[in-house]
Design a protein around this motif. Structure first.
Motif, PDB file in Angstrom:
ATOM      1  N   ILE A 159      48.827 -74.626  50.250  1.00  8.69           N
ATOM      2  CA  ILE A 159      49.262 -73.252  49.986  1.00  8.69           C
ATOM      3  C   ILE A 159      48.148 -72.448  49.318  1.00  8.69           C
ATOM      4  CG2 ILE A 159      50.862 -71.840  48.639  1.00  8.69           C
ATOM      5  CD1 ILE A 159      52.933 -74.099  49.032  1.00  8.69           C
ATOM      6  N   VAL A 160      47.535 -73.040  48.288  1.00  7.87           N
ATOM      7  CA  VAL A 160      46.474 -72.323  47.565  1.00  7.87           C
ATOM      8  C   VAL A 160      45.299 -72.033  48.487  1.00  7.87           C
ATOM      9  CG1 VAL A 160      44.808 -72.453  45.683  1.00  7.87           C
ATOM     10  CG2 VAL A 160      47.145 -73.254  45.324  1.00  7.87           C
ATOM     11  N   GLN A 223      35.705 -80.749  56.112  1.00  3.66           N
ATOM     12  CA  GLN A 223      35.666 -79.339  55.727  1.00  3.66           C
ATOM     13  C   GLN A 223      35.772 -79.167  54.217  1.00  3.66           C
ATOM     14  OE1 GLN A 223      34.712 -77.279  58.077  1.00  3.66           O
ATOM     15  NE2 GLN A 223      34.742 -79.175  59.248  1.00  3.66           N
ATOM     16  N   LEU A 224      36.550 -80.017  53.586  1.00  2.00           N
ATOM     17  CA  LEU A 224      36.646 -79.975  52.130  1.00  2.00           C
ATOM     18  C   LEU A 224      35.322 -80.408  51.488  1.00  2.00           C
ATOM     19  CD1 LEU A 224      40.231 -81.442  51.614  1.00  2.00           C
ATOM     20  CD2 LEU A 224      39.529 -79.051  51.417  1.00  2.00           C
ATOM     21  N   GLU A 225      34.682 -81.392  52.081  1.00  2.00           N
ATOM     22  CA  GLU A 225      33.379 -81.830  51.555  1.00  2.00           C
ATOM     23  C   GLU A 225      32.336 -80.725  51.700  1.00  2.00           C
ATOM     24  OE1 GLU A 225      33.347 -86.652  52.113  1.00  2.00           O
ATOM     25  OE2 GLU A 225      32.702 -85.423  53.804  1.00  2.00           O
ATOM     26  N   VAL A 226      32.335 -80.046  52.832  1.00  2.00           N
ATOM     27  CA  VAL A 226      31.396 -78.948  53.052  1.00  2.00           C
ATOM     28  C   VAL A 226      31.620 -77.854  52.004  1.00  2.00           C
ATOM     29  CG1 VAL A 226      30.767 -77.065  54.617  1.00  2.00           C
ATOM     30  CG2 VAL A 226      31.093 -79.377  55.520  1.00  2.00           C
ATOM     31  N   GLN A 227      32.875 -77.548  51.739  1.00  2.00           N
ATOM     32  CA  GLN A 227      33.167 -76.528  50.728  1.00  2.00           C
ATOM     33  C   GLN A 227      32.715 -76.967  49.348  1.00  2.00           C
ATOM     34  OE1 GLN A 227      36.590 -74.079  50.677  1.00  2.00           O
ATOM     35  NE2 GLN A 227      37.318 -74.819  52.654  1.00  2.00           N
ATOM     36  N   THR A 228      32.810 -78.251  49.064  1.00  2.00           N
ATOM     37  CA  THR A 228      32.329 -78.756  47.776  1.00  2.00           C
ATOM     38  C   THR A 228      30.843 -78.467  47.604  1.00  2.00           C
ATOM     39  OG1 THR A 228      33.980 -80.522  47.778  1.00  2.00           O
ATOM     40  CG2 THR A 228      32.077 -80.808  46.336  1.00  2.00           C
ATOM     41  N   VAL A 229      30.077 -78.685  48.658  1.00  2.00           N
ATOM     42  CA  VAL A 229      28.637 -78.408  48.622  1.00  2.00           C
ATOM     43  C   VAL A 229      28.386 -76.925  48.389  1.00  2.00           C
ATOM     44  CG1 VAL A 229      26.493 -78.420  49.964  1.00  2.00           C
ATOM     45  CG2 VAL A 229      28.059 -80.380  50.085  1.00  2.00           C
ATOM     46  N   MET A 230      29.033 -76.089  49.179  1.00  2.00           N
ATOM     47  CA  MET A 230      28.777 -74.645  49.104  1.00  2.00           C
ATOM     48  C   MET A 230      29.233 -74.046  47.779  1.00  2.00           C
ATOM     49  SD  MET A 230      29.442 -73.176  52.965  1.00  2.00           S
ATOM     50  CE  MET A 230      31.196 -73.549  52.976  1.00  2.00           C
ATOM     51  N   LEU A 231      30.428 -74.397  47.339  1.00  2.00           N
ATOM     52  CA  LEU A 231      30.964 -73.813  46.108  1.00  2.00           C
ATOM     53  C   LEU A 231      30.160 -74.239  44.883  1.00  2.00           C
ATOM     54  CD1 LEU A 231      34.773 -74.206  46.863  1.00  2.00           C
ATOM     55  CD2 LEU A 231      33.502 -72.047  46.704  1.00  2.00           C
ATOM     56  N   TYR A 253      29.815 -64.747  34.609  1.00  2.00           N
ATOM     57  CA  TYR A 253      30.577 -65.923  34.185  1.00  2.00           C
ATOM     58  C   TYR A 253      32.006 -65.882  34.741  1.00  2.00           C
ATOM     59  CZ  TYR A 253      26.826 -67.120  30.926  1.00  2.00           C
ATOM     60  OH  TYR A 253      25.618 -67.487  30.382  1.00  2.00           O
ATOM     61  N   ALA A 254      32.594 -64.677  34.781  1.00  2.00           N
ATOM     62  CA  ALA A 254      33.944 -64.541  35.331  1.00  2.00           C
ATOM     63  C   ALA A 254      33.958 -64.896  36.815  1.00  2.00           C
ATOM     64  CB  ALA A 254      34.458 -63.114  35.116  1.00  2.00           C
ATOM     65  N   PHE A 255      32.932 -64.415  37.539  1.00  2.00           N
ATOM     66  CA  PHE A 255      32.829 -64.711  38.969  1.00  2.00           C
ATOM     67  C   PHE A 255      32.637 -66.210  39.173  1.00  2.00           C
ATOM     68  CE2 PHE A 255      31.030 -64.870  43.192  1.00  2.00           C
ATOM     69  CZ  PHE A 255      31.639 -63.820  43.867  1.00  2.00           C
ATOM     70  N   ALA A 256      31.797 -66.823  38.340  1.00  2.00           N
ATOM     71  CA  ALA A 256      31.578 -68.267  38.426  1.00  2.00           C
ATOM     72  C   ALA A 256      32.876 -69.023  38.159  1.00  2.00           C
ATOM     73  CB  ALA A 256      30.508 -68.695  37.423  1.00  2.00           C
ATOM     74  N   LEU A 260      34.563 -71.796  40.514  1.00  2.00           N
ATOM     75  CA  LEU A 260      34.870 -73.131  39.999  1.00  2.00           C
ATOM     76  C   LEU A 260      36.352 -73.461  40.165  1.00  2.00           C
ATOM     77  CD1 LEU A 260      32.671 -73.223  36.770  1.00  2.00           C
ATOM     78  CD2 LEU A 260      32.320 -74.532  38.888  1.00  2.00           C
ATOM     79  N   ALA A 261      37.213 -72.455  40.062  1.00  2.00           N
ATOM     80  CA  ALA A 261      38.646 -72.682  40.270  1.00  2.00           C
ATOM     81  C   ALA A 261      38.915 -73.120  41.706  1.00  2.00           C
ATOM     82  CB  ALA A 261      39.433 -71.407  39.940  1.00  2.00           C
ATOM     83  N   GLU A 262      38.254 -72.465  42.653  1.00  2.00           N
ATOM     84  CA  GLU A 262      38.424 -72.870  44.050  1.00  2.00           C
ATOM     85  C   GLU A 262      37.842 -74.261  44.282  1.00  2.00           C
ATOM     86  OE1 GLU A 262      37.567 -71.338  48.632  1.00  2.00           O
ATOM     87  OE2 GLU A 262      37.042 -70.049  46.923  1.00  2.00           O
ATOM     88  N   LEU A 263      36.717 -74.546  43.630  1.00  2.00           N
ATOM     89  CA  LEU A 263      36.118 -75.872  43.739  1.00  2.00           C
ATOM     90  C   LEU A 263      37.077 -76.935  43.195  1.00  2.00           C
ATOM     91  CD1 LEU A 263      33.709 -77.726  44.339  1.00  2.00           C
ATOM     92  CD2 LEU A 263      32.772 -77.117  42.097  1.00  2.00           C
ATOM     93  N   ALA A 264      37.776 -76.615  42.109  1.00  2.00           N
ATOM     94  CA  ALA A 264      38.740 -77.555  41.533  1.00  2.00           C
ATOM     95  C   ALA A 264      39.869 -77.841  42.523  1.00  2.00           C
ATOM     96  CB  ALA A 264      39.304 -76.995  40.228  1.00  2.00           C
TER      97      ALA A 264
END
Length: 291
Positions: A159-160, A223-231, A253-256, A260-264
């Motif tokens: 969902i997220v 695809q999740l692994e690729v996003q881990t690299v990019m994020l 810092y707010a943007f970061a 990081l939230a999406e990376l989590a």
């Protein structure tokens, strides 16, 4: 009899075609070279790249996508099954197509005599066609393949990621269609060219939508692994170039934090898949057959 096992014929249909591996091998060096220039020396893109990108933060975000793409295509070149890499091709085609159109719309902004421009133009004029053709050929061949029962991505993560992906596509559409208006609201300075370049980056949110819709572990794991690299690279870039933010380092810092939230969320998804896979394997051993 284990009915969940994919048949030999199906496994053959689901294989990655030789032309796909060749395309992957050809693309990787270009992506790695672009990453080195745009991420490691982002202040020198005017001398080393197809066009001068300002501020350097934009170059580093683009570079993060390049290394994620290189990681993806290395995995394509070595993958055993098309189903493991298939979801990555639509986002790649969209990204490359938008940059191809952007190149035409802002032709005068590029360094036409630079070798990097020939690489850029060749890549973004040809890649969309080849990527789409390759994806269609592989998908048709694999249409009859049966995918065995397997773990799926946890529903909250789906969902997220789905909502995030849709939001990113909306941002991408705004930046591309109204680069002046939406770009003027961006937290760091952008021109119409860099706004449309960022639109291509955010269009990769399509990957999140596809992950949310499909959710099968074997198809979304890469695809999740690729996003881990990019994020990860984007978060580092934002902190390093926090001075590029118009509102000051605090905005950086707010943007970061958002990145990081999406990376989590992506990390939780990978952990969830691993745990469900381990549980399924244990049940398979207890039941005396493979799941």
């Amino acid at each position: 009899m284990n009915t969940s096992r994919t048949s030999f014929a199906d496994s053959s249909a689901d294989r990655v075609r030789p032309a796909t591996r060749v395309l992957a091998v050809v693309i990787v060096p270009f992506l790695v070279a672009a990453f080195v220039i745009c991420y490691l020396v982002p202040t020198r893109t005017a001398q080393l790249f197809a066009w001068g990108i300002k501020p350097p933060l934009t170059a580093m975000l683009l570079a993060a996508v390049y290394l994620g793409g290189a990681f993806f295509f290395v995995r394509v070149a070595t993958a055993k099954r098309w189903s493991e890499v298939a979801l990555g091709f639509p986002p790649v085609a969209l990204f490359a197509s938008l940059l191809g159109v952007t190149t035409v719309l802002h032709w005068d902004r590029f360094s036409h005599g630079h070798v990097a421009f020939f690489a850029w133009a060749g890549l973004y004029f040809a890649a969309p066609v080849f990527v789409v053709v390759i994806a269609v050929v592989n998908s048709r061949a694999a249409r009859q393949a049966v995918i065995a029962a397997e773990p799926r991505l946890p529903s909250p993560v789906r969902i997220v990621l789905g909502v995030t992906g849709l939001a990113e596509l909306v941002v991408a559409a705004g930046l591309f269609v109204l680069p002046g208006g939406v770009g003027g609201l961006w937290p760091w300075a952008v021109t119409p060219l860099t706004a449309r370049t960022l639109a291509a980056v955010y269009a990769l949110g399509l990957a999140n939508v596809l992950i949310a819709v499909d959710a099968r572990a074997a198809r979304v794991h890469l695809q999740l692994e690729v996003q881990t690299v990019m994020l990860t690279l984007i978060a580092i870039a934002v902190v390093l170039r926090r001075g590029d933010f118009a509102a000051g380092p605090g905005a950086g810092y707010a943007f970061a934090g958002i990145v990081l939230a999406e990376l989590a969320v992506v990390t939780v998804g990978l952990i969830g898949i691993a745990r469900r896979g381990a549980a399924a394997a244990r049940l398979g051993h207890v039941g005396g057959h493979r799941v």
